[in-house]
Write a protein that holds these residues in place. Structure first.
Motif, PDB file in Angstrom:
ATOM      1  N   GLU A  60       0.834  -1.214   0.000  1.00 15.06           N
ATOM      2  CA  GLU A  60       0.000   0.000   0.000  1.00 15.06           C
ATOM      3  C   GLU A  60       0.866   1.259   0.000  1.00 15.06           C
ATOM      4  O   GLU A  60       0.561   2.237  -0.687  1.00 15.06           O
ATOM      5  CB  GLU A  60      -0.930  -0.019   1.216  1.00 15.06           C
ATOM      6  N   ARG A  61       1.919   1.230   0.768  1.00 12.57           N
ATOM      7  CA  ARG A  61       2.836   2.378   0.810  1.00 12.57           C
ATOM      8  C   ARG A  61       3.439   2.626  -0.569  1.00 12.57           C
ATOM      9  O   ARG A  61       3.572   3.787  -1.002  1.00 12.57           O
ATOM     10  CB  ARG A  61       3.933   2.119   1.839  1.00 12.57           C
ATOM     11  N   PHE A  62       3.784   1.545  -1.266  1.00 16.42           N
ATOM     12  CA  PHE A  62       4.405   1.677  -2.583  1.00 16.42           C
ATOM     13  C   PHE A  62       3.462   2.404  -3.553  1.00 16.42           C
ATOM     14  O   PHE A  62       3.880   3.312  -4.286  1.00 16.42           O
ATOM     15  CB  PHE A  62       4.767   0.306  -3.142  1.00 16.42           C
ATOM     16  N   LEU A  63       2.203   2.029  -3.572  1.00 17.49           N
ATOM     17  CA  LEU A  63       1.243   2.666  -4.489  1.00 17.49           C
ATOM     18  C   LEU A  63       1.021   4.132  -4.137  1.00 17.49           C
ATOM     19  O   LEU A  63       0.879   4.982  -5.023  1.00 17.49           O
ATOM     20  CB  LEU A  63      -0.084   1.914  -4.471  1.00 17.49           C
ATOM     21  N   LYS A  64       1.010   4.454  -2.852  1.00 20.35           N
ATOM     22  CA  LYS A  64       0.810   5.844  -2.429  1.00 20.35           C
ATOM     23  C   LYS A  64       1.967   6.736  -2.856  1.00 20.35           C
ATOM     24  O   LYS A  64       1.782   7.919  -3.169  1.00 20.35           O
ATOM     25  CB  LYS A  64       0.662   5.908  -0.901  1.00 20.35           C
ATOM     26  N   GLU A  65       3.183   6.162  -2.886  1.00 19.86           N
ATOM     27  CA  GLU A  65       4.370   6.975  -3.145  1.00 19.86           C
ATOM     28  C   GLU A  65       4.898   6.844  -4.578  1.00 19.86           C
ATOM     29  O   GLU A  65       5.925   7.436  -4.906  1.00 19.86           O
ATOM     30  CB  GLU A  65       5.470   6.596  -2.138  1.00 19.86           C
ATOM     31  N   HIS A  66       4.199   5.999  -5.400  1.00 20.63           N
ATOM     32  CA  HIS A  66       4.644   5.808  -6.787  1.00 20.63           C
ATOM     33  C   HIS A  66       3.460   5.941  -7.728  1.00 20.63           C
ATOM     34  O   HIS A  66       2.803   4.991  -8.071  1.00 20.63           O
ATOM     35  CB  HIS A  66       5.317   4.421  -6.955  1.00 20.63           C
ATOM     36  N   ASN A  67       3.152   7.241  -8.168  1.00 22.38           N
ATOM     37  CA  ASN A  67       1.985   7.437  -9.063  1.00 22.38           C
ATOM     38  C   ASN A  67       2.198   6.887 -10.439  1.00 22.38           C
ATOM     39  O   ASN A  67       1.275   6.876 -11.220  1.00 22.38           O
ATOM     40  CB  ASN A  67       1.562   8.921  -9.282  1.00 22.38           C
ATOM     41  N   ASP A  68       3.448   6.473 -10.778  1.00 25.92           N
ATOM     42  CA  ASP A  68       3.680   5.908 -12.108  1.00 25.92           C
ATOM     43  C   ASP A  68       3.350   4.409 -12.152  1.00 25.92           C
ATOM     44  O   ASP A  68       3.503   3.778 -13.204  1.00 25.92           O
ATOM     45  CB  ASP A  68       5.134   6.139 -12.560  1.00 25.92           C
ATOM     46  N   PHE A  69       2.869   3.885 -11.039  1.00 27.84           N
ATOM     47  CA  PHE A  69       2.422   2.488 -10.997  1.00 27.84           C
ATOM     48  C   PHE A  69       0.961   2.414 -10.587  1.00 27.84           C
ATOM     49  O   PHE A  69       0.462   3.290  -9.880  1.00 27.84           O
ATOM     50  CB  PHE A  69       3.261   1.663  -9.998  1.00 27.84           C
ATOM     51  N   LYS A  70       0.291   1.390 -11.043  1.00 27.54           N
ATOM     52  CA  LYS A  70      -1.087   1.130 -10.618  1.00 27.54           C
ATOM     53  C   LYS A  70      -1.206  -0.333 -10.191  1.00 27.54           C
ATOM     54  O   LYS A  70      -0.372  -1.169 -10.569  1.00 27.54           O
ATOM     55  CB  LYS A  70      -2.066   1.438 -11.747  1.00 27.54           C
ATOM     56  N   PRO A  71      -2.223  -0.667  -9.386  1.00 33.17           N
ATOM     57  CA  PRO A  71      -2.372  -2.063  -8.954  1.00 33.17           C
ATOM     58  C   PRO A  71      -2.700  -2.980 -10.117  1.00 33.17           C
ATOM     59  O   PRO A  71      -3.404  -2.590 -11.051  1.00 33.17           O
ATOM     60  CB  PRO A  71      -3.527  -2.006  -7.949  1.00 33.17           C
ATOM     61  N   TYR A  72      -2.184  -4.198 -10.057  1.00 40.16           N
ATOM     62  CA  TYR A  72      -2.442  -5.226 -11.071  1.00 40.16           C
ATOM     63  C   TYR A  72      -3.185  -6.367 -10.377  1.00 40.16           C
ATOM     64  O   TYR A  72      -2.647  -7.016  -9.480  1.00 40.16           O
ATOM     65  CB  TYR A  72      -1.118  -5.714 -11.662  1.00 40.16           C
ATOM     66  N   ASP A  73      -4.439  -6.565 -10.753  1.00 35.46           N
ATOM     67  CA  ASP A  73      -5.282  -7.537 -10.056  1.00 35.46           C
ATOM     68  C   ASP A  73      -4.753  -8.959 -10.209  1.00 35.46           C
ATOM     69  O   ASP A  73      -4.384  -9.389 -11.318  1.00 35.46           O
ATOM     70  CB  ASP A  73      -6.723  -7.478 -10.576  1.00 35.46           C
ATOM     71  N   ILE A  74      -4.738  -9.674  -9.094  1.00 40.06           N
ATOM     72  CA  ILE A  74      -4.282 -11.068  -9.084  1.00 40.06           C
ATOM     73  C   ILE A  74      -5.486 -11.978  -9.278  1.00 40.06           C
ATOM     74  O   ILE A  74      -6.404 -11.997  -8.463  1.00 40.06           O
ATOM     75  CB  ILE A  74      -3.569 -11.403  -7.757  1.00 40.06           C
ATOM     76  N   LYS A  75      -5.472 -12.719 -10.380  1.00 35.49           N
ATOM     77  CA  LYS A  75      -6.573 -13.639 -10.682  1.00 35.49           C
ATOM     78  C   LYS A  75      -6.003 -15.038 -10.882  1.00 35.49           C
ATOM     79  O   LYS A  75      -5.354 -15.324 -11.883  1.00 35.49           O
ATOM     80  CB  LYS A  75      -7.309 -13.185 -11.944  1.00 35.49           C
ATOM     81  N   LEU A  76      -6.231 -15.892  -9.902  1.00 39.61           N
ATOM     82  CA  LEU A  76      -5.725 -17.269  -9.948  1.00 39.61           C
ATOM     83  C   LEU A  76      -6.881 -18.233  -9.705  1.00 39.61           C
ATOM     84  O   LEU A  76      -7.617 -18.094  -8.726  1.00 39.61           O
ATOM     85  CB  LEU A  76      -4.646 -17.487  -8.882  1.00 39.61           C
ATOM     86  N   ASP A  77      -7.031 -19.197 -10.598  1.00 42.55           N
ATOM     87  CA  ASP A  77      -8.095 -20.189 -10.442  1.00 42.55           C
ATOM     88  C   ASP A  77      -7.804 -21.082  -9.234  1.00 42.55           C
ATOM     89  O   ASP A  77      -6.652 -21.356  -8.905  1.00 42.55           O
ATOM     90  CB  ASP A  77      -8.204 -21.059 -11.701  1.00 42.55           C
ATOM     91  N   ASN A  78      -8.878 -21.539  -8.589  1.00 42.05           N
ATOM     92  CA  ASN A  78      -8.823 -22.540  -7.513  1.00 42.05           C
ATOM     93  C   ASN A  78      -8.196 -22.049  -6.218  1.00 42.05           C
ATOM     94  O   ASN A  78      -8.000 -22.828  -5.294  1.00 42.05           O
ATOM     95  CB  ASN A  78      -8.049 -23.791  -7.972  1.00 42.05           C
ATOM     96  N   ILE A  79      -7.870 -20.762  -6.124  1.00 44.53           N
ATOM     97  CA  ILE A  79      -7.246 -20.235  -4.911  1.00 44.53           C
ATOM     98  C   ILE A  79      -8.298 -19.625  -3.999  1.00 44.53           C
ATOM     99  O   ILE A  79      -9.123 -18.818  -4.435  1.00 44.53           O
ATOM    100  CB  ILE A  79      -6.177 -19.171  -5.257  1.00 44.53           C
ATOM    101  N   ILE A  80      -8.264 -20.037  -2.731  1.00 44.77           N
ATOM    102  CA  ILE A  80      -9.190 -19.486  -1.736  1.00 44.77           C
ATOM    103  C   ILE A  80      -8.522 -18.300  -1.053  1.00 44.77           C
ATOM    104  O   ILE A  80      -7.389 -18.401  -0.572  1.00 44.77           O
ATOM    105  CB  ILE A  80      -9.537 -20.552  -0.677  1.00 44.77           C
ATOM    106  N   ARG A  81      -9.217 -17.182  -1.027  1.00 46.06           N
ATOM    107  CA  ARG A  81      -8.698 -16.009  -0.309  1.00 46.06           C
ATOM    108  C   ARG A  81      -9.093 -16.129   1.161  1.00 46.06           C
ATOM    109  O   ARG A  81     -10.267 -16.217   1.492  1.00 46.06           O
ATOM    110  CB  ARG A  81      -9.251 -14.717  -0.910  1.00 46.06           C
ATOM    111  N   GLY A  82      -8.106 -16.110   2.038  1.00 47.79           N
ATOM    112  CA  GLY A  82      -8.368 -16.319   3.456  1.00 47.79           C
ATOM    113  C   GLY A  82      -8.765 -15.061   4.200  1.00 47.79           C
ATOM    114  O   GLY A  82      -9.359 -15.136   5.282  1.00 47.79           O
ATOM    115  N   ILE A  83      -8.418 -13.882   3.655  1.00 54.92           N
ATOM    116  CA  ILE A  83      -8.753 -12.610   4.302  1.00 54.92           C
ATOM    117  C   ILE A  83      -9.182 -11.609   3.238  1.00 54.92           C
ATOM    118  O   ILE A  83      -8.910 -11.784   2.055  1.00 54.92           O
ATOM    119  CB  ILE A  83      -7.549 -12.038   5.086  1.00 54.92           C
ATOM    120  N   ASP A  84      -9.856 -10.552   3.668  1.00 50.44           N
ATOM    121  CA  ASP A  84     -10.204  -9.463   2.752  1.00 50.44           C
ATOM    122  C   ASP A  84      -8.975  -8.588   2.542  1.00 50.44           C
ATOM    123  O   ASP A  84      -8.352  -8.129   3.506  1.00 50.44           O
ATOM    124  CB  ASP A  84     -11.334  -8.613   3.343  1.00 50.44           C
TER     125      ASP A  84
END
Length: 442
Positions: free
Chosen positions: A392-416
């Motif tokens: 999160e700190r990296f995105l706040k301090e680097h406007n030349d980057f944007k988040p890249y969504d992680i999409k992986l089949d069969n993976i359970i997300r354990g937390i929000d």
């Protein structure tokens, strides 16, 4: 070393290396196996006792405190190890008769010339055999969890604060017992079905991973490094979590890839295989001897697109831009405790300074991402200060980057968490604890 060494002696020697010399458990145990010619049954017994003692050390300390008048700190170190081994067999290994656990411990004591301690060990073990597991302290929840799961209170408190009570208890439960070994199939030399047939023909239990292609889970294998298939580079050992990290970075044939903290080279080799050995990977590390490991692993896998470079990832100039940059930083290692149980007893000092070091490495690596290129930041730990907060700190301090969504089949997300972050837990996906975050340069 005696070629006819028995399992208990093998376990004792390896435990001595870890508990007295602070060696890593996997290295200490593998070294003991390679130097002996113990039969598979004895190796299996040694592994069960060795890893069991390391996993349950705090619990074993508690049991000893209930049955011994001598404080643990005053027990001779070698005698204490034999005591750990004997109690572990009595409490946790149902197939071993208590009498055998006691008698073999006394024999081992005499073999180590600990004659004055043999009577003490015999007495304590017989008391444990008669009384069984003592009642755990129930009034203090932190102490109860620490003794039950053999985890320091500091790590338990960190996980409770970070992930809540329910996830923490599931995490603690997932740390006992030996996890299956995961292997990456070298698709340059073979394929998954062929490798499975080769290994099953040798009586090894192998199955395809349900989470990712070209990965297999291996059990009851003995020492994999002795196998011809391993020596020929048909596979290398790498947890599913690390392979998923490479999947997120998704290097393609012909890409230029930078791996800034690459040793021992498992991810670099996996990415080269994904690229069909076509392109260029610059694999870097701070220490020359670790670069040799990368080169050896690449050579064994018949990979020729990996170049190595001695580099300090905090401030290194890599001289060019890359389409894919992997930043798998040094970390506290709380995600791989089930594989290296001794890590739970290491001092937690330094946790406050690690995130800043990791962030410096991430920021420097970002300088060398080409326009439209992908940057992945990862750790093998479960500590938000080293993981999500840095992302999160990296995105706040680097406007030349944007988040890249992680999409992986069969993976359970354990937390929000944000879509460009993924925390993997042993109890949700069966992987090591691991964190992945992804960014793309605008």
């Amino acid at each position: 070393m005696d070629n006819n060494i028995n399992g208990r002696t093998l376990a004792f020697n390896a435990l001595l290396r870890v508990l007295e010399d602070e060696a890593y458990s996997n290295i200490a145990f593998d070294t003991m196996i390679s130097r002996s010619e113990a039969n598979p049954r004895e190796v299996g017994l040694a592994a069960a006792i060795f890893y069991g003692v390391l996993e349950r050390k705090l619990t074993l300390d508690y049991i000893i405190s209930k049955f011994s008048k001598t404080p643990i700190k005053k027990i001779e170190p070698k005698a204490l190890i034999i005591l750990y081994m004997g109690i572990y067999q009595i409490i946790y290994m149902d197939r071993i008769p208590d009498s055998a656990a006691v008698n073999e411990s006394v024999k081992l004591c005499k073999k180590q010339k600990l004659f004055s301690a043999s009577g003490f060990i015999n007495g304590v073990l017989r008391s444990v055999s008669r009384s069984g597991m003592p009642e755990l302290p129930s009034k203090n929840k932190a102490q109860y969890l620490s003794i039950k799961y053999s985890f320091p209170k500091e790590i338990i408190a960190l996980w409770q604060k970070s992930y809540g009570e329910e996830i923490t208890e599931k995490l603690l439960e997932s740390q006992s017992g030996r996890p299956p070994l995961c292997a990456r199939v070298n698709t340059i030399k073979t394929n998954t079905d062929e490798l499975i047939k080769l290994l099953t023909d040798k009586g090894i239990s192998v199955e395809k991973s349900k989470l990712i292609e070209n990965a297999v889970l291996i059990e009851n294998s003995g020492s994999l490094t002795r196998l011809a298939e391993f020596k020929k580079g048909l596979f290398h050992i790498e947890d599913i979590s690390s392979q998923l990290c490479c999947e997120v970075l998704a290097p393609k044939k012909g890409d230029r890839v930078l791996d800034v903290c690459a040793a021992p080279g498992g991810k670099s080799v996996t990415m080269a295989e994904m690229m069909q050995n076509d392109g260029m990977i610059l694999a870097c590390d701070l220490y020359p001897q670790r670069l040799k490991l990368i080169e050896e692993n690449a050579k064994k896998a018949s990979i020729n697109i990996i170049r190595t470079k001695l580099a300090d990832a905090q401030n290194q100039d890599y001289g060019q831009k890359f389409q894919r940059v992997l930043c798998d930083v040094p970390c506290s290692g709380f995600g791989i405790i089930r594989r290296k149980p001794e890590l739970r007893y290491k001092s937690v000092t330094g946790l406050d300074t690690l995130p800043d070091l990791q962030y410096l490495i991430l920021c420097n690596a970002a300088r060398f991402v080409a326009d439209g290129g992908t940057l992945v930041y990862s750790t093998c730990t479960l500590n938000p200060n080293e993981n999500g907060k840095n992302a999160e700190r990296f995105l706040k301090e680097h406007n030349d980057f944007k988040p890249y969504d992680i999409k992986l089949d069969n993976i359970i997300r354990g937390i929000d968490e944000p879509d460009n972050q993924l925390t993997l837990f042993p109890h949700t996906n069966g992987t090591d604890g691991f964190f992945i975050s992804a960014f793309v340069r605008k």
